[in-house]
Motif scaffolding. Structure first.
Motif, PDB file in Angstrom:
ATOM      1  N   ASN A  92       0.826  -1.208   0.000  1.00 42.11           N
ATOM      2  CA  ASN A  92       0.000   0.000   0.000  1.00 42.11           C
ATOM      3  C   ASN A  92       0.865   1.265   0.000  1.00 42.11           C
ATOM      4  N   LYS A  93       1.948   1.237  -0.778  1.00 44.35           N
ATOM      5  CA  LYS A  93       2.813   2.396  -0.932  1.00 44.35           C
ATOM      6  C   LYS A  93       2.759   2.854  -2.380  1.00 44.35           C
ATOM      7  N   LYS A  94       2.953   4.128  -2.599  1.00 46.27           N
ATOM      8  CA  LYS A  94       2.986   4.610  -3.959  1.00 46.27           C
ATOM      9  C   LYS A  94       4.181   5.531  -4.165  1.00 46.27           C
ATOM     10  N   ARG A  95       4.673   5.530  -5.400  1.00 45.96           N
ATOM     11  CA  ARG A  95       5.769   6.411  -5.776  1.00 45.96           C
ATOM     12  C   ARG A  95       5.162   7.653  -6.434  1.00 45.96           C
ATOM     13  N   ASN A  96       5.446   8.801  -5.873  1.00 42.71           N
ATOM     14  CA  ASN A  96       4.882  10.031  -6.429  1.00 42.71           C
ATOM     15  C   ASN A  96       5.797  11.243  -6.292  1.00 42.71           C
ATOM     16  N   ILE A  97       7.065  11.040  -5.906  1.00 36.96           N
ATOM     17  CA  ILE A  97       8.015  12.145  -5.763  1.00 36.96           C
ATOM     18  C   ILE A  97       9.028  12.060  -6.901  1.00 36.96           C
ATOM     19  N   HIS A  98       9.033  13.084  -7.727  1.00 36.98           N
ATOM     20  CA  HIS A  98       9.784  13.090  -8.988  1.00 36.98           C
ATOM     21  C   HIS A  98      11.268  13.351  -8.740  1.00 36.98           C
ATOM     22  N   LEU A  99      12.135  12.567  -9.403  1.00 37.29           N
ATOM     23  CA  LEU A  99      13.575  12.604  -9.105  1.00 37.29           C
ATOM     24  C   LEU A  99      14.410  13.296 -10.176  1.00 37.29           C
ATOM     25  N   GLY A 100      13.769  13.781 -11.232  1.00 37.07           N
ATOM     26  CA  GLY A 100      14.513  14.458 -12.284  1.00 37.07           C
ATOM     27  C   GLY A 100      13.931  15.830 -12.561  1.00 37.07           C
ATOM     28  N   ILE A 101      14.420  16.439 -13.627  1.00 37.55           N
ATOM     29  CA  ILE A 101      13.825  17.660 -14.157  1.00 37.55           C
ATOM     30  C   ILE A 101      13.166  17.302 -15.485  1.00 37.55           C
ATOM     31  N   ASP A 102      11.944  17.781 -15.680  1.00 39.16           N
ATOM     32  CA  ASP A 102      11.237  17.616 -16.941  1.00 39.16           C
ATOM     33  C   ASP A 102      11.353  18.887 -17.760  1.00 39.16           C
ATOM     34  N   LEU A 103      11.521  18.708 -19.062  1.00 39.92           N
ATOM     35  CA  LEU A 103      11.496  19.831 -19.991  1.00 39.92           C
ATOM     36  C   LEU A 103      10.403  19.543 -21.006  1.00 39.92           C
ATOM     37  N   TRP A 104       9.288  20.277 -20.900  1.00 38.20           N
ATOM     38  CA  TRP A 104       8.107  20.069 -21.727  1.00 38.20           C
ATOM     39  C   TRP A 104       8.209  20.954 -22.959  1.00 38.20           C
ATOM     40  N   CYS A 105       8.225  20.330 -24.130  1.00 35.91           N
ATOM     41  CA  CYS A 105       8.328  21.068 -25.385  1.00 35.91           C
ATOM     42  C   CYS A 105       7.848  20.155 -26.508  1.00 35.91           C
ATOM     43  N   ASN A 106       8.097  20.511 -27.734  1.00 31.31           N
ATOM     44  CA  ASN A 106       7.530  19.791 -28.865  1.00 31.31           C
ATOM     45  C   ASN A 106       8.147  18.412 -29.068  1.00 31.31           C
ATOM     46  N   ALA A 107       7.335  17.471 -29.522  1.00 28.84           N
ATOM     47  CA  ALA A 107       7.861  16.189 -29.979  1.00 28.84           C
ATOM     48  C   ALA A 107       8.886  16.438 -31.080  1.00 28.84           C
ATOM     49  N   ASN A 108       9.868  15.551 -31.156  1.00 26.52           N
ATOM     50  CA  ASN A 108      10.976  15.601 -32.133  1.00 26.52           C
ATOM     51  C   ASN A 108      12.017  16.663 -31.823  1.00 26.52           C
ATOM     52  N   THR A 109      11.889  17.348 -30.682  1.00 28.18           N
ATOM     53  CA  THR A 109      12.961  18.253 -30.258  1.00 28.18           C
ATOM     54  C   THR A 109      14.245  17.449 -30.039  1.00 28.18           C
ATOM     55  N   LYS A 110      15.359  18.002 -30.470  1.00 27.74           N
ATOM     56  CA  LYS A 110      16.648  17.323 -30.304  1.00 27.74           C
ATOM     57  C   LYS A 110      17.010  17.206 -28.828  1.00 27.74           C
ATOM     58  N   VAL A 111      17.545  16.039 -28.456  1.00 34.69           N
ATOM     59  CA  VAL A 111      18.035  15.800 -27.100  1.00 34.69           C
ATOM     60  C   VAL A 111      19.550  15.651 -27.167  1.00 34.69           C
ATOM     61  N   LEU A 112      20.259  16.334 -26.270  1.00 37.96           N
ATOM     62  CA  LEU A 112      21.719  16.416 -26.333  1.00 37.96           C
ATOM     63  C   LEU A 112      22.372  15.745 -25.129  1.00 37.96           C
ATOM     64  N   ALA A 113      23.542  15.168 -25.356  1.00 42.57           N
ATOM     65  CA  ALA A 113      24.362  14.683 -24.242  1.00 42.57           C
ATOM     66  C   ALA A 113      24.829  15.885 -23.436  1.00 42.57           C
ATOM     67  N   VAL A 114      24.600  15.856 -22.145  1.00 46.01           N
ATOM     68  CA  VAL A 114      24.913  17.026 -21.329  1.00 46.01           C
ATOM     69  C   VAL A 114      26.407  17.148 -21.066  1.00 46.01           C
ATOM     70  N   LEU A 115      27.122  16.008 -21.133  1.00 47.63           N
ATOM     71  CA  LEU A 115      28.574  15.962 -20.924  1.00 47.63           C
ATOM     72  C   LEU A 115      29.163  14.851 -21.792  1.00 47.63           C
ATOM     73  N   ASP A 116      30.472  14.856 -21.952  1.00 47.27           N
ATOM     74  CA  ASP A 116      31.144  13.745 -22.621  1.00 47.27           C
ATOM     75  C   ASP A 116      30.871  12.436 -21.874  1.00 47.27           C
ATOM     76  N   GLY A 117      30.790  11.353 -22.613  1.00 46.73           N
ATOM     77  CA  GLY A 117      30.592  10.058 -21.967  1.00 46.73           C
ATOM     78  C   GLY A 117      30.482   8.945 -22.979  1.00 46.73           C
ATOM     79  N   GLU A 118      29.832   7.861 -22.575  1.00 43.15           N
ATOM     80  CA  GLU A 118      29.585   6.742 -23.480  1.00 43.15           C
ATOM     81  C   GLU A 118      28.216   6.153 -23.173  1.00 43.15           C
ATOM     82  N   ILE A 119      27.623   5.522 -24.174  1.00 39.04           N
ATOM     83  CA  ILE A 119      26.320   4.906 -23.985  1.00 39.04           C
ATOM     84  C   ILE A 119      26.469   3.731 -23.021  1.00 39.04           C
ATOM     85  N   HIS A 120      25.868   3.852 -21.862  1.00 40.19           N
ATOM     86  CA  HIS A 120      25.880   2.750 -20.901  1.00 40.19           C
ATOM     87  C   HIS A 120      24.831   1.712 -21.264  1.00 40.19           C
ATOM     88  N   SER A 121      23.618   2.193 -21.616  1.00 42.73           N
ATOM     89  CA  SER A 121      22.517   1.281 -21.897  1.00 42.73           C
ATOM     90  C   SER A 121      21.351   2.057 -22.481  1.00 42.73           C
TER      91      SER A 121
END
Length: 231
Positions: A92-121
């Motif tokens: 009888n527990k629920k998850r309702n506390i958001h852990l990220g930041i949402d950016l609401w904008c148009n579908a197909n907007t480009k998403v960018l890597a925020v820093l150098d790295g590699e695809i983990h998964s």
């Protein structure tokens, strides 16, 4: 690295805002939004309807002469009540506390890597209300390793990826999906920082219960340490 040092480390990575969506959208076109019961506008439509959500977001942006609405870190939200995926029915527990930041904008907007790295998964998380297509990037700066998660992408964003692919800061890693693939939401990016991925692959909780919030407050620091958006 303890929590305080980790947050200081993240904050010092850049003095300037690090873009996570299309840089052609000026930061002057960003506006904060609240997706909680503090926002009385949410009482005026069916929050379980992605079409109603999209209409509301579009109206909010138009009324404020903005292109991106953002916010939500540690925000308690009723929207997750629509999905059993966010409920532990046995306890009888629920998850309702958001852990990220949402950016609401148009579908197909480009998403960018925020820093150098590699695809983990990457993975298409198809539960109702889940991320849909998701990419996790591993970052290593000297001896320090952490991860960033990009959720609610388009299907094409994960079609040609390979684990271990190198990405550079600012590289286009995908595009925002629409409600048909993104967990049934208005188009948006869920961006989250994760210290310890806990052996997860292509997925990590983006919403916490109150019982677990102390752990996630340490493991998922405020993404605004990197984005540096004015709230």
């Amino acid at each position: 690295m303890d929590t305080t040092k980790f947050t200081q480390f993240l904050n010092q990575l850049s003095e300037h805002p690090l873009p996570v969506i299309d840089v052609r959208i000026s930061l002057d076109s960003y506006i904060p939004i609240t997706i909680s019961d503090k926002n009385k506008d949410l009482l005026n439509f069916d929050i379980s309807s992605s079409l109603a959500w999209e209409k509301y977001i579009n109206s909010f942006l138009e009324d404020n002469n903005a292109e991106v609405a953002f916010g939500g870190y540690f925000e308690k939200r009723n929207i997750y009540d629509r999905s059993d995926y966010f409920k532990n029915l046995a306890e009888n527990k629920k998850r309702n506390i958001h852990l990220g930041i949402d950016l609401w904008c148009n579908a197909n907007t480009k998403v960018l890597a925020v820093l150098d790295g590699e695809i983990h998964s990457f993975k298409n998380n198809t539960n109702y209300g889940d991320y849909g297509p998701t990419i996790i990037i591993k970052h290593q700066i000297e001896e320090d390793v952490f991860y960033t998660l990009y959720g609610h992408l388009s299907l094409s964003s994960i079609e040609n990826l390979k684990v271990g692919d190198a990405v550079l800061q600012g590289n286009v890693i995908g595009f925002l999906g629409d409600s048909s693939v993104n967990g049934d939401y208005a188009p948006h990016l869920h961006f989250q920082i994760i210290k310890d991925l806990e052996d997860n692959f292509g997925d990590y909780p983006g919403v916490s219960s109150e019982e677990n919030i102390e752990f996630y407050s340490r493991n998922c620091p405020n993404p605004n340490l990197l984005l540096k958006l004015s709230i």
